[in-house]
Write a protein that holds these residues in place. Structure first.
Motif, PDB file in Angstrom:
ATOM      1  N   VAL A 141       0.834  -1.202   0.000  1.00  0.00           N
ATOM      2  CA  VAL A 141       0.000   0.000   0.000  1.00  0.00           C
ATOM      3  C   VAL A 141       0.872   1.256   0.000  1.00  0.00           C
ATOM      4  O   VAL A 141       0.638   2.213  -0.749  1.00  0.00           O
ATOM      5  N   ALA A 142       1.915   1.262   0.854  1.00  0.00           N
ATOM      6  CA  ALA A 142       2.809   2.429   0.900  1.00  0.00           C
ATOM      7  C   ALA A 142       3.562   2.613  -0.409  1.00  0.00           C
ATOM      8  O   ALA A 142       3.918   3.734  -0.784  1.00  0.00           O
ATOM      9  N   LEU A 143       3.812   1.533  -1.128  1.00  0.00           N
ATOM     10  CA  LEU A 143       4.531   1.618  -2.398  1.00  0.00           C
ATOM     11  C   LEU A 143       3.627   2.088  -3.525  1.00  0.00           C
ATOM     12  O   LEU A 143       4.042   2.870  -4.389  1.00  0.00           O
ATOM     13  N   ILE A 144       2.375   1.633  -3.525  1.00  0.00           N
ATOM     14  CA  ILE A 144       1.473   1.930  -4.636  1.00  0.00           C
ATOM     15  C   ILE A 144       0.785   3.288  -4.465  1.00  0.00           C
ATOM     16  O   ILE A 144       0.461   3.962  -5.449  1.00  0.00           O
ATOM     17  N   ARG A 145       0.576   3.729  -3.211  1.00  0.00           N
ATOM     18  CA  ARG A 145      -0.206   4.942  -2.987  1.00  0.00           C
ATOM     19  C   ARG A 145       0.349   6.169  -3.736  1.00  0.00           C
ATOM     20  O   ARG A 145      -0.427   6.949  -4.291  1.00  0.00           O
ATOM     21  N   GLN A 176      -1.597  -2.914 -12.176  1.00  0.00           N
ATOM     22  CA  GLN A 176      -1.563  -4.377 -12.316  1.00  0.00           C
ATOM     23  C   GLN A 176      -0.244  -4.846 -12.935  1.00  0.00           C
ATOM     24  O   GLN A 176       0.310  -5.867 -12.536  1.00  0.00           O
ATOM     25  N   ARG A 177       0.253  -4.075 -13.919  1.00  0.00           N
ATOM     26  CA  ARG A 177       1.529  -4.457 -14.535  1.00  0.00           C
ATOM     27  C   ARG A 177       2.677  -4.318 -13.533  1.00  0.00           C
ATOM     28  O   ARG A 177       3.628  -5.115 -13.546  1.00  0.00           O
ATOM     29  N   ILE A 178       2.603  -3.286 -12.686  1.00  0.00           N
ATOM     30  CA  ILE A 178       3.642  -3.136 -11.659  1.00  0.00           C
ATOM     31  C   ILE A 178       3.548  -4.263 -10.635  1.00  0.00           C
ATOM     32  O   ILE A 178       4.561  -4.848 -10.215  1.00  0.00           O
ATOM     33  N   LEU A 179       2.320  -4.592 -10.224  1.00  0.00           N
ATOM     34  CA  LEU A 179       2.145  -5.677  -9.257  1.00  0.00           C
ATOM     35  C   LEU A 179       2.577  -7.023  -9.828  1.00  0.00           C
ATOM     36  O   LEU A 179       3.025  -7.907  -9.084  1.00  0.00           O
ATOM     37  N   GLY A 189      13.077  -7.908  -3.891  1.00  0.00           N
ATOM     38  CA  GLY A 189      13.465  -6.553  -3.482  1.00  0.00           C
ATOM     39  C   GLY A 189      12.733  -5.476  -4.262  1.00  0.00           C
ATOM     40  O   GLY A 189      12.633  -5.538  -5.485  1.00  0.00           O
ATOM     41  N   VAL A 190      12.213  -4.502  -3.513  1.00  0.00           N
ATOM     42  CA  VAL A 190      11.575  -3.321  -4.100  1.00  0.00           C
ATOM     43  C   VAL A 190      12.037  -2.113  -3.297  1.00  0.00           C
ATOM     44  O   VAL A 190      11.965  -2.128  -2.056  1.00  0.00           O
ATOM     45  N   LYS A 191      12.527  -1.078  -3.989  1.00  0.00           N
ATOM     46  CA  LYS A 191      12.998   0.102  -3.279  1.00  0.00           C
ATOM     47  C   LYS A 191      12.642   1.353  -4.067  1.00  0.00           C
ATOM     48  O   LYS A 191      12.706   1.355  -5.298  1.00  0.00           O
ATOM     49  N   MET A 192      12.270   2.380  -3.297  1.00  0.00           N
ATOM     50  CA  MET A 192      11.918   3.672  -3.900  1.00  0.00           C
ATOM     51  C   MET A 192      12.993   4.686  -3.554  1.00  0.00           C
ATOM     52  O   MET A 192      13.456   4.764  -2.406  1.00  0.00           O
ATOM     53  N   TYR A 193      13.383   5.506  -4.562  1.00  0.00           N
ATOM     54  CA  TYR A 193      14.425   6.514  -4.395  1.00  0.00           C
ATOM     55  C   TYR A 193      13.841   7.896  -4.730  1.00  0.00           C
ATOM     56  O   TYR A 193      13.687   8.235  -5.912  1.00  0.00           O
TER      57      TYR A 193
END
Length: 648
Positions: A141-145, A176-179, A189-193
């Motif tokens: 949720v924090a990643l997609i919001r 959906q494509r990202i998920l 691993g998934v990371k946001m910069y």
């Protein structure tokens, strides 16, 4: 009532545009609208889609669609959904009708539930339940919001490891494509910069080149740029995540010099202050009062434009990619504006006539003789205040016109001597004509006001005082006012070389009976204030007959003065007439290039040269008239003749 009529006219115009937009063959639609009312656009969509729309009262605004290629009805309806999405509205299906409401409220309505295998990629608001197999729904949720709009809705259902999402169908497909990349057994691993200096788009492209996807490899690194926010999302295995983190840290640094973010742009035609104001308002319009993005962003980073009025330059501070976008906007604004030459012909004709005729008589003996004596007569006072009594006191003050009388010596009365006039006949006819001709010309840029004043600054006495507190202290207060010709015009060029003119014209003058030294001054004033439309080089007329006064007065002795012929010696007739005719002719000329300006300048210069250098009669051998010549250095350059619309 006026507002309803205006709205009806606007809808009627749009209806004709709709008729022109719908193709003759069934199933295809071409939509071309310019600044059309969104409600009328909804009616147009209802016409070809057959849907019943229930429109919320808050749905307002204008839309512009440029689509020269025909599309089928389904594609046209998707365009309609995109238009609503851009303007902050959405559709909600409710039985036989489709509700159109603000997007912020659509998620609370009964919007349709989209299936997992649905191919709907329109901008219609839908609800989708996304079931995850491997990834944790609460963590995602924090990643997609950040990837959804503020008006959308996203919540996790931990018990079923599902995501409940309400957003546009096209954005849900993107999520959906990202998920699909995140919800994998081998995706660890998934990371946001959040980037501070580098561009997320460019850095994602760089990482894609450094870590190309291997054929048939499920562990390929994926770098996704999210705008706005300048956020880089990386999906990879732990080893690659560590490598990418180190690489991002080295690339996301401020340059040694900000010279790449600063550009000085010198303008050719536009005003730097005005252009800077427009661009800054465009940049500021992206962010709302609460810091939320109100529309799709135009620029990736911060943009600031400062005007330097002395050199008419713009100082642009932005990312290199945004600088090119700002320069593209400035190129559209920094264009040579057309000019308008307004030629005016002002003609005023005034005619005043006066006719006076009458006979006065008086019978008078010697009032100094003893005994009773009879006296009597007639006395008529016309305009000017001269009658038989005034002439008896001073025969040389008989006033204007012809005065013929019968005198029988003089008489003394009250210590004064008067001429004994038995009869006095007076006749006067006057005629005064005044012609005023003025031909002012004004050259101004499109949509800029210009003014020309030709006249005098006349003082008007507004107050005076002789003593102050018993002490002699004479002073006067004077107010000055322009008297003469004033022409103020603001042209606006429309499509088809039609010129809209906002103009004010005034002619003022001092009356011939005005006082002296600023006292008792009387001014005559004629003015016109209007807005007109004229074609290029078309002459139009303003004004007309503005005054026609006629006055007839008869002074006579009762009864006998009303008799024909016999009553003529017992009456005085006076007729007056005053007519003023003002005609104003205007001819606008659109100046599109420098050659037209040069050609007009040559014509006007030759006209004034002929008047100025025309020989003046007179002079003597001792004092001959000198030849007048215009300065040689001010002669305009000779240019080939061009079509100027018959400017005379």
């Amino acid at each position: 009532m006026i507002a309803q009529s205006f709205r009806f006219s606007k809808i009627l115009v749009l209806a004709f545009a709709m008729l022109a937009s719908v193709q003759a063959y069934a199933g295809e639609v071409t939509m071309n609208f310019k600044n059309a009312d969104i409600r009328a656009f909804i009616e147009f969509v209802a016409g070809f889609s057959g849907k019943n729309f229930l429109v919320d009262n808050r749905v307002k605004g204008n839309v512009t669609i440029i689509s020269p290629v025909a599309m089928d009805q389904e594609e046209a309806y998707n365009v309609f959904l995109s238009v609503l999405d851009v303007n902050g509205f959405s559709t909600v299906e409710s039985g036989a009708v489709t509700k159109i409401v603000p997007m912020a409220e659509s998620k609370q309505k009964a919007i349709p539930l989209m299936k997992n295998n649905s191919k709907n990629e329109s901008d219609e608001m839908v609800t989708q339940v996304l079931r995850l197999e491997f990834a944790d729904a609460q963590q995602l949720v924090a990643l997609i919001r950040p990837l959804i709009s503020p008006n959308s809705h996203l919540v996790a259902y931990p018990r079923g490891n599902m995501l409940l999402m309400t957003d546009a169908a096209s954005n849900i497909h993107r999520i959906q494509r990202i998920l699909a990349l995140l919800d994998r057994k081998d995706a660890v691993g998934v990371k946001m910069y959040p980037l501070k200096h580098a561009s997320a788009d460019k850095l994602a492209a760089t990482l894609a080149k450094l870590y190309p996807a291997a054929p048939n490899s499920p562990n390929s690194m994926q770098a996704i740029a999210h705008q706005p926010g300048n956020i880089l999302v990386v999906v990879a295995d732990p080893q690659q995540i560590n490598e990418v983190s180190s690489l991002v840290e080295k690339l996301d640094i401020a340059p040694e010099s900000d010279s790449g973010r600063l550009q000085v742009r010198y303008l050719k035609f536009a005003n730097a202050v005005d252009v800077a104001k427009v661009v800054n308002e465009l940049v500021g319009g992206q962010i709302g009062a609460a810091g939320q993005v109100t529309s799709r962003p135009l620029f990736a980073g911060d943009v600031k434009v400062v005007a330097e009025a002395t050199t008419n330059a713009l100082l642009i501070t932005a990312d290199p990619s945004d600088i090119s976008s700002v320069n593209h906007i400035v190129d559209k604004l920094d264009v040579r504006r057309r000019q308008v030459l307004v030629e005016a012909l002002i003609v005023e004709i005034s005619a005043n006539t006066t006719e006076q005729f009458g006979i006065e008589w008086r019978g008078l003996g010697n009032p100094n003789n003893a005994g009773r004596q009879a006296f009597g007569g007639t006395s008529f006072t016309p305009q000017g205040g001269v009658n038989i009594n005034a002439v008896a006191a001073n025969p040389f003050a008989a006033g204007n016109g012809m005065a013929v009388g019968i005198i029988d010596g003089t008489v003394n009365f009250g210590g004064n001597t008067f001429v004994n006039i038995g009869a006095l006949a007076r006749a006067l006819q006057t005629k005064a004509d005044t012609n005023v001709l003025s031909t002012p010309n004004l050259l101004t840029m499109d949509n800029e006001e210009a003014e020309i004043i030709v006249g005098q600054n006349v003082p008007f006495l507004t107050g005076q005082n002789v003593t102050t507190g018993g002490t002699a202290n004479p002073f006067q207060t004077i107010q000055r006012q322009d008297i003469g010709l004033t022409l103020r015009v603001k042209p606006q060029i429309s499509e088809g070389d039609t010129v809209r003119l906002e103009l004010y014209q005034e002619i003022s003058s001092l009356d011939t009976n005005a006082g002296v030294q600023g006292t008792d001054l009387i001014t005559n004033k004629r003015s016109i204030k209007t807005v007109v439309l004229a074609n290029n080089s078309q002459m139009i007329v303003l004004g007309g007959l503005i005054r026609d006064d006629k006055t007839a007065s008869v002074q006579r002795v009762p009864c006998i003065g009303a008799l024909p012929i016999i009553g003529e010696p017992f009456k005085f007739t006076e007729n007056q007439g005053r007519k003023t005719n003002l005609m104003v002719f205007l001819k606008p000329h659109i100046i599109k290039n420098a050659d037209q300006i040069q050609s007009i300048t040559n014509q006007k210069y030759q006209d004034i040269k002929g008047l100025y250098e025309e020989p003046v009669e007179g002079g003597t051998i001792l004092f001959p008239q000198e030849k007048k010549e215009l300065p040689k250095g001010m002669t305009p350059a000779i240019q080939p003749e061009v079509d100027t619309g018959n400017v005379n």
